[in-house]
Scaffold this active site. Structure first.
Site, PDB file in Angstrom:
ATOM      1  N   HIS A 244      53.865 -30.922 -16.729  1.00  0.00           N
ATOM      2  CA  HIS A 244      53.612 -29.739 -15.830  1.00  0.00           C
ATOM      3  C   HIS A 244      54.280 -29.521 -14.616  1.00  0.00           C
ATOM      4  CE1 HIS A 244      49.488 -29.289 -18.446  1.00  0.00           C
ATOM      5  NE2 HIS A 244      50.608 -29.394 -19.250  1.00  0.00           N
ATOM      6  N   GLY A 245      55.301 -30.403 -14.394  1.00  0.00           N
ATOM      7  CA  GLY A 245      55.795 -29.955 -13.199  1.00  0.00           C
ATOM      8  C   GLY A 245      55.382 -30.752 -12.088  1.00  0.00           C
TER       9      GLY A 245
END
Ligand SMILES: *[C@@H]1O[C@H](CO)[C@@H](O)[C@H](O)[C@H]1NC(C)=O
Ligand SMILES: *[C@@H]1O[C@H](CO)[C@@H](O)[C@H](O)[C@H]1NC(C)=O
Length: 424
Positions: A244-245
């Site tokens: 999810h970064g």
């Protein structure tokens, strides 16, 4: 392979030597095999490791807990300081987490606490065996879910160094860095499948001066998450994705949160991740500030939301409605390029109550190749600048007026234009 092993050994000798040369006093190695460890993958070695740790920790020079090659089952264990000298946890083997139902909900699998000058290294791996228990994680639908263990937890650790280790399939977070100061994490590999739940790579909170460099993080949740109280965080040369970064937040869901201040993310790549650079706060929130955040020289490949500020964060609707009381300010996005896998490549949805201020976008070059035309962006309650390169920007700093921008991204360029203004 042989060459690589030799190289790793030589390298470890060198780093050990450099470390030793720096250290005050003598070095002593405490091999866990001398404390009753058995490398058969089944015998619980937590007591053997604990005994080796206690002696290494008491040693006045540099105490090295050494786990040689082999596979070691280790039940949840805490390595407690303060120690008399420096302590090195040298894992050259594979350390396996338990899967027995009675042991999988411990807060942490391996915890380091109250240690100054800790080093965790060795080229070995920590295998959380999460694949056998992830199905028990129902936190996406149950607020009172029983959490699974975090693999490696660091608390009240200062002047620490974590390098040359691998974390595989953690049950929950891979690393939790909570309440620490001055920790350098480098050449760490983190891996878990894209669909594994809550397997954040490196979770940071209430910590200062944390550097994460030259690492690869492939996981199911945030690559790196920065919670309240993260200050002076420097991230460079990190490869993220899937996952999810890099995410600031979520902020604003606790009373008396500490602010997030001073984050630099530089020369990082995101491949096939849900988000690239994200800042998220709850809509109905408590007060907080996230400021002085710089994202620079970033490459995204096939990322769903390359740049996203979301002040209406609500992972499991319904959420309380309202406007966030978290102020986001002084944020720079510079030289961000690559491909977005969705049409909205830049999304800046700020709070109507406290709009984002001084948001500076420079050289944003994001391409969307899918159906429905070129990449676009959506922005609400943002005060800032878009400029540089092929970016055509319109900026208005009108006192007491917050300008809503809508960006239209063409294949190769970004045009910003004011669509409406709101008198505050
Ligand atoms: C962490 O890295 C910085 C920059 O290279 C260095 O100045 C600092 O001494 C390092 N800290 C530790 C604990 O290794
Ligand atoms: C950027 O990161 C990549 C790997 O992630 C590395 O190979 C390269 O040397 C880095 N460049 C700079 C200027 O730091």
């Amino acid at each position: 392979m042989g060459l690589q092993v030799t190289f790793t050994r030589i390298f470890l000798l060198i780093i050990l030597f450099v470390w030793i040369r720096d250290a005050q006093g003598q070095v002593k190695v405490f091999n866990v095999m001398s404390y009753g460890a058995v490398a058969n993958g089944r015998f619980d070695n937590s007591k053997a490791l604990g005994r080796a740790w206690n002696e290494a920790c008491r040693w006045k020079g540099t105490g090295v807990v050494r786990i040689p090659r082999g596979t070691y089952m280790v039940h949840p264990v805490k390595f407690q300081g303060p120690c008399s000298g420096r302590t090195i946890f040298l894992n050259q083997g594979v350390v396996l987490a338990p899967t027995d139902p009675a042991l999988i909900h411990a807060d942490n699998w391996i915890a380091f606490q109250e240690i100054d000058g800790l080093r965790v290294s060795g080229g070995g791996s920590f295998h959380g065996q999460g694949e056998k228990v992830w199905h028990l994680n129902d936190c996406h639908k149950n607020d009172n879910c029983k959490l699974l263990s975090t693999s490696l937890s660091f608390k009240h650790v200062t002047n620490g160094k974590i390098d040359h280790i691998t974390s595989i399939n953690s049950k929950m977070f891979h690393f939790n860095i909570y309440d620490n100061q001055k920790i350098n994490i480098s050449r760490v590999t983190i891996s878990a499948p894209a669909e594994s739940p809550n397997t954040d790579g490196i979770h940071i909170g209430r910590s200062n001066d944390i550097r994460i460099t030259r690492s690869v993080i492939r996981t199911g949740d945030d690559c790196i998450s920065l919670k309240q109280g993260s200050r002076g965080i420097y991230i460079r040369n990190v490869q993220c994705g899937p996952g999810h970064g890099i995410s600031v937040g979520s902020l604003g869901n606790q009373e008396e949160e500490e602010e997030v201040r001073g984050l630099t993310v530089r020369n990082c790549t995101f491949r096939g991740s849900d988000n690239g650079l994200r800042i998220k706060t709850w809509a109905a929130s408590t007060s907080n500030i996230a400021s002085d955040l710089t994202f620079k020289d970033i490459v995204v490949e096939n990322v769903r939301n390359p740049i996203i500020v979301d002040q209406q964060y609500c992972p499991h609707p319904p959420c309380d409605e309202g406007e966030s009381k978290v102020q986001i300010k002084n944020v720079k996005f510079r030289n961000i390029r690559g491909t977005s896998s969705t049409k909205v490549a830049v999304s800046l949805i700020c709070s109507r109550r406290i709009p984002c201020s001084n948001i500076d976008l420079h050289n944003i070059d994001l391409v969307y190749d899918g159906q429905g035309g070129p990449a676009t962006s959506s922005c609400r309650h943002v005060n800032g600048v878009a400029s540089g390169g092929e970016v055509v920007g319109v900026v208005k700093h009108l006192p007491r007026v917050y300008v809503l921008y809508e960006y239209v991204l063409n294949r190769r360029s970004l045009h910003a234009r004011t669509t409406s203004a709101q008198i505050h």
